[in-house]
Design a protein around this motif. Structure first.
Motif, mmCIF file in Angstrom:
data_model
loop_
_atom_site.group_PDB
_atom_site.id
_atom_site.type_symbol
_atom_site.label_atom_id
_atom_site.label_comp_id
_atom_site.label_asym_id
_atom_site.label_seq_id
_atom_site.Cartn_x
_atom_site.Cartn_y
_atom_site.Cartn_z
ATOM 1 N N THR A 149 -23.952 8.377 -49.307
ATOM 2 C CA THR A 149 -25.100 7.470 -49.269
ATOM 3 C C THR A 149 -24.658 6.011 -49.344
ATOM 4 O O THR A 149 -25.257 5.142 -48.724
ATOM 5 C CB THR A 149 -26.072 7.791 -50.424
ATOM 6 O OG1 THR A 149 -26.509 9.137 -50.278
ATOM 7 C CG2 THR A 149 -27.269 6.863 -50.429
ATOM 8 N N GLU A 152 -22.523 13.281 -52.527
ATOM 9 C CA GLU A 152 -23.751 12.751 -51.929
ATOM 10 C C GLU A 152 -23.880 11.246 -52.170
ATOM 11 O O GLU A 152 -24.208 10.485 -51.262
ATOM 12 C CB GLU A 152 -24.983 13.473 -52.471
ATOM 13 C CG GLU A 152 -26.267 13.108 -51.760
ATOM 14 C CD GLU A 152 -26.252 13.485 -50.280
ATOM 15 O OE1 GLU A 152 -26.784 12.695 -49.470
ATOM 16 O OE2 GLU A 152 -25.720 14.543 -49.929
ATOM 17 N N ALA A 153 -23.610 10.806 -53.397
ATOM 18 C CA ALA A 153 -23.682 9.369 -53.704
ATOM 19 C C ALA A 153 -22.655 8.596 -52.885
ATOM 20 O O ALA A 153 -22.936 7.499 -52.397
ATOM 21 C CB ALA A 153 -23.466 9.132 -55.192
#
Length: 93
Positions: free
Chosen positions: A26, A22-23
């Motif tokens: 993002t 996810e990071a």
């Protein structure tokens, strides 16, 4: 695989993990997509790549992919790869 962590107390390097996906997604920006990825990442594609990176660590393969982590929470700030073999590279002596 045992967890490897290299740190100077500010920046920490450790193998990429699935909880970094996810990071990573993002943090994608236009330059990363243009120069490194060839297109926007997908969750499935990034997960598959991170699994491949983990398999390379486990099998002592030619790729070592590190997550660059910052702060006390060691949040993913970037990645860096080390490749022991590759097209155009001479064999080690």
């Amino acid at each position: 695989m045992h967890e490897i962590e290299l740190s100077d107390g500010i920046i920490t390097l450790s193998p990429l993990r699935l909880d970094d996906v996810e990071a990573h997604l993002t943090g994608e920006d236009k330059l990363l997509v243009r120069w490194l990825n060839g297109g926007p990442g997908t969750r499935e594609g990034v997960e598959a790549y991170f699994r491949h990176c983990r398999e390379q660590w486990d099998a002592a393969g030619p790729l070592r992919a590190f997550g660059i982590r910052a702060g006390a929470d060691k949040l993913l700030a970037g990645t860096i790869d080390l490749r022991f073999t590759g097209e155009g590279l001479a064999p080690a002596r």
